[in-house]
Design a protein around this motif. Structure first.
Motif, PDB file in Angstrom:
ATOM      1  N   THR A 379       0.826  -1.218   0.000  1.00  0.00           N
ATOM      2  CA  THR A 379       0.000   0.000   0.000  1.00  0.00           C
ATOM      3  C   THR A 379       0.856   1.263   0.000  1.00  0.00           C
ATOM      4  O   THR A 379       0.337   2.369  -0.105  1.00  0.00           O
ATOM      5  N   GLY A 380       2.165   1.128   0.172  1.00  0.00           N
ATOM      6  CA  GLY A 380       3.039   2.298   0.254  1.00  0.00           C
ATOM      7  C   GLY A 380       3.204   2.797   1.680  1.00  0.00           C
ATOM      8  O   GLY A 380       3.799   3.843   1.927  1.00  0.00           O
ATOM      9  N   ARG A 381       2.692   2.034   2.663  1.00  0.00           N
ATOM     10  CA  ARG A 381       2.863   2.443   4.053  1.00  0.00           C
ATOM     11  C   ARG A 381       4.302   2.253   4.484  1.00  0.00           C
ATOM     12  O   ARG A 381       4.901   1.224   4.222  1.00  0.00           O
ATOM     13  N   LEU A 382       4.844   3.276   5.136  1.00  0.00           N
ATOM     14  CA  LEU A 382       6.219   3.206   5.633  1.00  0.00           C
ATOM     15  C   LEU A 382       6.193   3.187   7.160  1.00  0.00           C
ATOM     16  O   LEU A 382       5.521   4.019   7.777  1.00  0.00           O
ATOM     17  N   SER A 383       6.909   2.244   7.755  1.00  0.00           N
ATOM     18  CA  SER A 383       7.030   2.210   9.212  1.00  0.00           C
ATOM     19  C   SER A 383       8.362   2.845   9.591  1.00  0.00           C
ATOM     20  O   SER A 383       9.430   2.357   9.190  1.00  0.00           O
ATOM     21  N   PHE A 384       8.279   3.921  10.363  1.00  0.00           N
ATOM     22  CA  PHE A 384       9.504   4.653  10.739  1.00  0.00           C
ATOM     23  C   PHE A 384      10.391   3.864  11.685  1.00  0.00           C
ATOM     24  O   PHE A 384      11.529   4.247  11.926  1.00  0.00           O
ATOM     25  N   THR A 385       9.873   2.764  12.213  1.00  0.00           N
ATOM     26  CA  THR A 385      10.677   2.009  13.181  1.00  0.00           C
ATOM     27  C   THR A 385      11.915   1.396  12.532  1.00  0.00           C
ATOM     28  O   THR A 385      12.893   1.126  13.204  1.00  0.00           O
ATOM     29  N   GLY A 386      11.848   1.169  11.208  1.00  0.00           N
ATOM     30  CA  GLY A 386      12.995   0.552  10.530  1.00  0.00           C
ATOM     31  C   GLY A 386      14.040   1.568  10.086  1.00  0.00           C
ATOM     32  O   GLY A 386      15.123   1.191   9.622  1.00  0.00           O
ATOM     33  N   LEU A 387      13.727   2.853  10.216  1.00  0.00           N
ATOM     34  CA  LEU A 387      14.694   3.883   9.815  1.00  0.00           C
ATOM     35  C   LEU A 387      15.691   4.131  10.948  1.00  0.00           C
ATOM     36  O   LEU A 387      15.314   4.131  12.116  1.00  0.00           O
ATOM     37  N   THR A 388      16.936   4.376  10.572  1.00  0.00           N
ATOM     38  CA  THR A 388      17.960   4.688  11.575  1.00  0.00           C
ATOM     39  C   THR A 388      18.818   5.837  11.039  1.00  0.00           C
ATOM     40  O   THR A 388      18.759   6.142   9.835  1.00  0.00           O
ATOM     41  N   THR A 389      19.624   6.429  11.921  1.00  0.00           N
ATOM     42  CA  THR A 389      20.499   7.503  11.444  1.00  0.00           C
ATOM     43  C   THR A 389      21.463   6.946  10.386  1.00  0.00           C
ATOM     44  O   THR A 389      21.931   7.670   9.516  1.00  0.00           O
ATOM     45  N   GLY A 390      21.720   5.626  10.467  1.00  0.00           N
ATOM     46  CA  GLY A 390      22.648   4.995   9.516  1.00  0.00           C
ATOM     47  C   GLY A 390      22.038   4.711   8.151  1.00  0.00           C
ATOM     48  O   GLY A 390      22.775   4.574   7.176  1.00  0.00           O
ATOM     49  N   ASN A 391      20.701   4.562   8.054  1.00  0.00           N
ATOM     50  CA  ASN A 391      20.148   4.168   6.747  1.00  0.00           C
ATOM     51  C   ASN A 391      19.185   5.191   6.135  1.00  0.00           C
ATOM     52  O   ASN A 391      18.711   4.993   5.019  1.00  0.00           O
ATOM     53  N   VAL A 392      18.911   6.282   6.857  1.00  0.00           N
ATOM     54  CA  VAL A 392      17.868   7.188   6.366  1.00  0.00           C
ATOM     55  C   VAL A 392      18.252   7.846   5.029  1.00  0.00           C
ATOM     56  O   VAL A 392      17.398   8.022   4.143  1.00  0.00           O
ATOM     57  N   GLU A 393      19.543   8.147   4.870  1.00  0.00           N
ATOM     58  CA  GLU A 393      19.972   8.758   3.602  1.00  0.00           C
ATOM     59  C   GLU A 393      19.805   7.769   2.451  1.00  0.00           C
ATOM     60  O   GLU A 393      19.343   8.125   1.376  1.00  0.00           O
ATOM     61  N   TYR A 394      20.198   6.527   2.710  1.00  0.00           N
ATOM     62  CA  TYR A 394      20.080   5.481   1.686  1.00  0.00           C
ATOM     63  C   TYR A 394      18.608   5.282   1.301  1.00  0.00           C
ATOM     64  O   TYR A 394      18.270   5.176   0.111  1.00  0.00           O
ATOM     65  N   VAL A 395      17.730   5.276   2.308  1.00  0.00           N
ATOM     66  CA  VAL A 395      16.300   5.082   2.032  1.00  0.00           C
ATOM     67  C   VAL A 395      15.765   6.258   1.212  1.00  0.00           C
ATOM     68  O   VAL A 395      15.068   6.073   0.205  1.00  0.00           O
ATOM     69  N   ALA A 396      16.126   7.480   1.620  1.00  0.00           N
ATOM     70  CA  ALA A 396      15.640   8.663   0.888  1.00  0.00           C
ATOM     71  C   ALA A 396      16.141   8.634  -0.557  1.00  0.00           C
ATOM     72  O   ALA A 396      15.374   8.886  -1.499  1.00  0.00           O
ATOM     73  N   GLU A 397      17.399   8.299  -0.724  1.00  0.00           N
ATOM     74  CA  GLU A 397      17.975   8.246  -2.076  1.00  0.00           C
ATOM     75  C   GLU A 397      17.262   7.162  -2.904  1.00  0.00           C
ATOM     76  O   GLU A 397      16.959   7.372  -4.084  1.00  0.00           O
ATOM     77  N   SER A 398      16.975   6.027  -2.284  1.00  0.00           N
ATOM     78  CA  SER A 398      16.294   4.938  -3.003  1.00  0.00           C
ATOM     79  C   SER A 398      14.898   5.383  -3.425  1.00  0.00           C
ATOM     80  O   SER A 398      14.480   5.147  -4.565  1.00  0.00           O
ATOM     81  N   ILE A 399      14.179   6.015  -2.513  1.00  0.00           N
ATOM     82  CA  ILE A 399      12.825   6.494  -2.846  1.00  0.00           C
ATOM     83  C   ILE A 399      12.921   7.518  -3.985  1.00  0.00           C
ATOM     84  O   ILE A 399      12.161   7.485  -4.957  1.00  0.00           O
ATOM     85  N   HIS A 400      13.906   8.404  -3.868  1.00  0.00           N
ATOM     86  CA  HIS A 400      14.095   9.439  -4.896  1.00  0.00           C
ATOM     87  C   HIS A 400      14.328   8.781  -6.269  1.00  0.00           C
ATOM     88  O   HIS A 400      13.711   9.151  -7.265  1.00  0.00           O
TER      89      HIS A 400
END
Ligand SMILES: Cc1ncc(COP(=O)(O)O)c(C=O)c1O
Length: 405
Positions: A379-400
């Motif tokens: 559905t495109g739901r994102l759970s913030f529990t899996g985000l960390t200071t170590g992976n947030v940039e990678y996740v944002a770049e991937s979404i981008h």
């Protein structure tokens, strides 16, 4: 043919299927943004310090035994659950509270109870809602009609309060059940304001609906159980106690007790006579299904809430969890806006709790998984529990990357 050879293949549960796929993924950079389970900044399970201390106290108790709990549940848990839910607002209102197998069990028990005693024609669920709500109601009462009330405006990422109110006014009938989420709405992270809650409660009252307030995230949204529990108390106190309703309460998230399955069901009625009848029926259902609820997690919750030092620690724990999620919201928003990623991201900051909708299509979610090993619900739901200071940039770049492909 043997009896069981002819059974149809049941559709697997989305969330559990994704958990398995994620486990099997060997990519080091993989990120799981699906589960509704709190993780720390290393993406690891977090045992709340208050829970650790409570466990020590329980284990050191020379009178610790393994007796079965009474039918309504472990008594200290039941009173604690009521206190967390309603504070001191109940006054002389009549209420029946029963311990349940976590929030799922509470949702299930009220569905089963209402189906037994009131045979409602329709249950109204928010569009969208927790993916288990329709399953619970279908499983409990396949004949009951399920309808969706407008909730989330996918174009603006805001609450469609007008749509919700007008649909309920025009289309709901007396005796229908409406499932509402008390705070940190799953999957949108979008809650009504207090004013909007009043309008919702007015409709419930005017139309003679039976509201179920599903309370899975109290204290987890803002860190403050009184703030997060406002609507529960509002329903309990409005119109001099005219409205009958139920609260399905979970302790999975706010105590990090996912595996212990601790929860409670509260049914608020107009008089003690009715409350006694509700209790008798709940006991009858529960006897046939589980006989009694597990006591270890119940003891942990009750020990924490009844011990002033542990309660203070629990408050800190709630602040830690809700604060980390808010921080992740800010960071993801910052990374996406820094990249000028097309889309509407402002709501990531104003939504609350574990989840937000990203607006990604099912195809984009699949691409995100296949190309970048970042897992979201379809559905495109994102759970913030899996985000960390170590992976947030990678996740944002991937979404981008996926959005601008
Ligand atoms: C809205 C909602 N209700 C109830 C639950 C039930 O949780 P549990 O059975 O783990 O306590 C959840 C869990 O994800 C939820 O999101």
């Amino acid at each position: 043919m043997a009896l069981l050879e002819q059974i149809p293949v049941a559709v697997p549960d989305n969330t559990f299927a994704i958990i398995e796929a994620f486990k099997a993924d060997t990519e080091e950079k993989k990120v799981n943004l699906c589960p509704g389970i709190y993780r720390d900044d290393n993406a690891k399970t977090w045992v709340l310090p208050s829970v650790k201390k409570a466990r020590e106290i329980i284990q050191a108790d020379p009178h610790l035994n393994h007796d079965i709990s009474p039918q309504m549940g472990y008594p200290d848990l039941v009173s604690t659950a009521r206190q967390i839910t309603f504070g001191d607002t109940l006054g002389s209102r009549s209420i029946t509270s029963m311990q349940t197998i976590a929030g799922t069990g509470a949702n299930y028990l009220i569905a089963r109870f209402l189906s037994c005693v009131a045979q409602p024609k329709t249950v109204w669920l928010s569009n969208p809602t927790w993916e288990n709500h329709p399953k619970i109601w279908r499983h409990t009462n396949p004949a009951m009609e399920q309808r969706l009330y407008p909730y989330y405006d996918y174009k603006t990422s805001t609450l469609d309060i007008e749509g919700m109110i007008s649909t309920m006014k025009e289309q709901a009938s007396r005796g229908d059940v409406i499932v509402l989420q008390a705070c940190a709405h799953n999957p949108t992270g979008l809650d009504p304001s207090r004013e909007q809650w009043e309008a919702i409660a007015n409709v419930c009252e005017e139309k003679g609906l039976f509201p179920i307030l599903d309370s899975a995230y109290q204290g987890f949204a803002t860190g403050d159980i009184d703030n997060d529990g406002w609507v529960l108390r509002h329903f309990a106190t409005r119109s001099n106690g005219a409205i009958e309703f139920a609260v399905a309460q979970s302790f999975s998230k706010n105590f990090g007790l996912y595996g212990e399955r601790v929860g409670a069901l509260h049914v608020v009625t107009r008089n003690h006579n009715t409350a006694a009848k509700v209790e008798a029926t709940l006991k009858q259902i529960s006897r046939a299904e589980i006989t009694s609820t597990p006591s270890f997690g119940a003891k942990v919750v009750a020990t924490i809430v009844q011990n002033p030092d542990l309660r203070e620690q629990w408050q800190q724990d709630l602040n830690t969890m809700s604060g980390r999620l808010r921080d992740m919201r800010r960071r993801l928003h910052g990374e996406l806006t820094k990249r000028d990623t097309p889309g509407n991201w402002r709501h990531l900051l104003t939504d609350i709790g574990m989840f937000s909708m990203t607006g990604l299509s099912q195809e984009q979610v699949t691409t995100l998984k296949d190309m970048f090993h970042v897992y979201l619900l379809p559905t495109g739901r994102l759970s913030f529990t899996g985000l960390t200071t170590g992976n947030v940039e990678y996740v944002a770049e991937s979404i981008h990357q996926v959005i601008t492909l």
